[in-house]
Design a protein around this motif. Structure first.
Motif, mmCIF file in Angstrom:
data_model
loop_
_atom_site.group_PDB
_atom_site.id
_atom_site.type_symbol
_atom_site.label_atom_id
_atom_site.label_comp_id
_atom_site.label_asym_id
_atom_site.label_seq_id
_atom_site.Cartn_x
_atom_site.Cartn_y
_atom_site.Cartn_z
ATOM 1 N N GLU A 1 0.026 5.886 6.386
ATOM 2 C CA GLU A 1 -0.804 5.074 5.498
ATOM 3 C C GLU A 1 -1.699 5.977 4.638
ATOM 4 O OE1 GLU A 1 -0.800 1.872 5.010
ATOM 5 O OE2 GLU A 1 0.511 1.155 6.622
ATOM 6 N N LEU B 1 -6.380 -1.448 9.304
ATOM 7 C CA LEU B 1 -5.209 -1.218 10.150
ATOM 8 C C LEU B 1 -5.532 -1.636 11.586
ATOM 9 C CD1 LEU B 1 -4.304 2.293 8.693
ATOM 10 C CD2 LEU B 1 -3.323 0.080 8.047
ATOM 11 N N TYR C 1 0.834 -1.199 0.000
ATOM 12 C CA TYR C 1 0.000 0.000 0.000
ATOM 13 C C TYR C 1 0.874 1.257 0.000
ATOM 14 C CZ TYR C 1 -3.845 -3.142 1.167
ATOM 15 O OH TYR C 1 -4.777 -4.145 1.133
ATOM 16 N N THR D 1 2.472 4.609 1.019
ATOM 17 C CA THR D 1 2.762 5.283 2.281
ATOM 18 C C THR D 1 3.647 6.502 2.021
ATOM 19 O OG1 THR D 1 4.712 3.903 2.696
ATOM 20 C CG2 THR D 1 2.618 3.157 3.651
ATOM 21 N N ARG E 1 -4.484 3.670 2.794
ATOM 22 C CA ARG E 1 -5.506 2.996 3.598
ATOM 23 C C ARG E 1 -6.216 3.921 4.585
ATOM 24 N NH1 ARG E 1 -2.864 -2.681 5.496
ATOM 25 N NH2 ARG E 1 -0.938 -1.456 5.721
ATOM 26 N N GLY F 1 -0.583 5.112 10.676
ATOM 27 C CA GLY F 1 0.818 4.918 10.329
ATOM 28 C C GLY F 1 1.504 4.012 11.319
#
Length: 218
Positions: free
Chosen positions: A53, A119, A34, A36, A56, A169
């Protein structure tokens, strides 16, 4: 067939002379990566590197990056060290940020629950501090050990537990710095309510936060 009967039948299966072909394993798809964005949190006790993140948890990560890009974190503090009494220490969380400074804070952002982002509050996760959902601004926490009790629980009986907190994160370098700040001396007389006994006697300054490029060759 009961599970006991199945267990007793195992020797008979092992005695069978019929050759059984082992089914071929299905090819595994590569784990998805993903998007970042990397940020360095420079404190007076050392640097903490985090990956935000942005794919996401786009709303929460973008909010944090706005604080970074507008230098709203420079001069703020890591001020709260919550120590949990169960599990092997260190265990709890470290909280940092703007402390509702009206010159620094922006409007609250929409809540991104973990059951939607995928997450979780695992060791090293960054999570937004808030009051009600939608009030998160410029204060954040770093998990020390897994704290998945802070994840969203949509089916919880208590409505207050359903939204959980928003992870956005993870620390990728510098957990030793997080642990060192978390271990700093607590002032037992500072704070009110649940914060009493959790505030650092000498909060640790965040000197700067900045984006950094990731070396794709590593």
């Amino acid at each position: 067939m009961t599970w006991i009967a199945s267990l007793l039948a195992l020797p008979l299966l092992f005695q069978a002379q019929t050759q059984v072909e082992t089914p071929a394993e299905a090819p595994q798809e590569p784990e998805r990566t993903y998007e970042t964005t990397r940020v360095v949190i420079e404190t007076t006790m050392g640097e903490i590197t985090v990956d935000l993140e942005t794919e996401r948890a786009p709303i929460t990560a973008a909010n944090f990056l706005r604080y970074v890009d507008e230098d709203r974190f420079g001069g703020t503090k890591c001020y709260r060290a919550m120590h949990l009494k169960w599990g092997e220490p260190p265990n709890g969380l470290l909280q940092c940020g703007t402390q509702m400074d009206p010159k620094r804070v922006l409007d609250g952002i929409a809540h991104e629950p973990t059951n939607e982002t995928g997450l979780s509050h695992t060791d090293g996760a960054l999570s937004m501090a808030r009051y009600d959902p939608g009030t998160a601004t410029g204060d954040f926490s770093i998990m020390i050990k897994d704290q998945i009790g802070l994840d969203a629980k949509p089916s919880a009986e208590d409505p207050a537990q359903r939204p959980g907190f928003a992870v956005f994160g993870y620390v990728v370098e510098g957990m030793d710095v997080v642990h060192a700040i978390h271990a700093a001396k607590i002032d037992p007389d500072k704070g009110e309510g649940f914060l009493k006994g959790q505030l650092l006697a000498s909060p640790v300054e965040i000197v700067d936060m900045r984006r950094v490029e990731v070396d794709a060759s590593k």
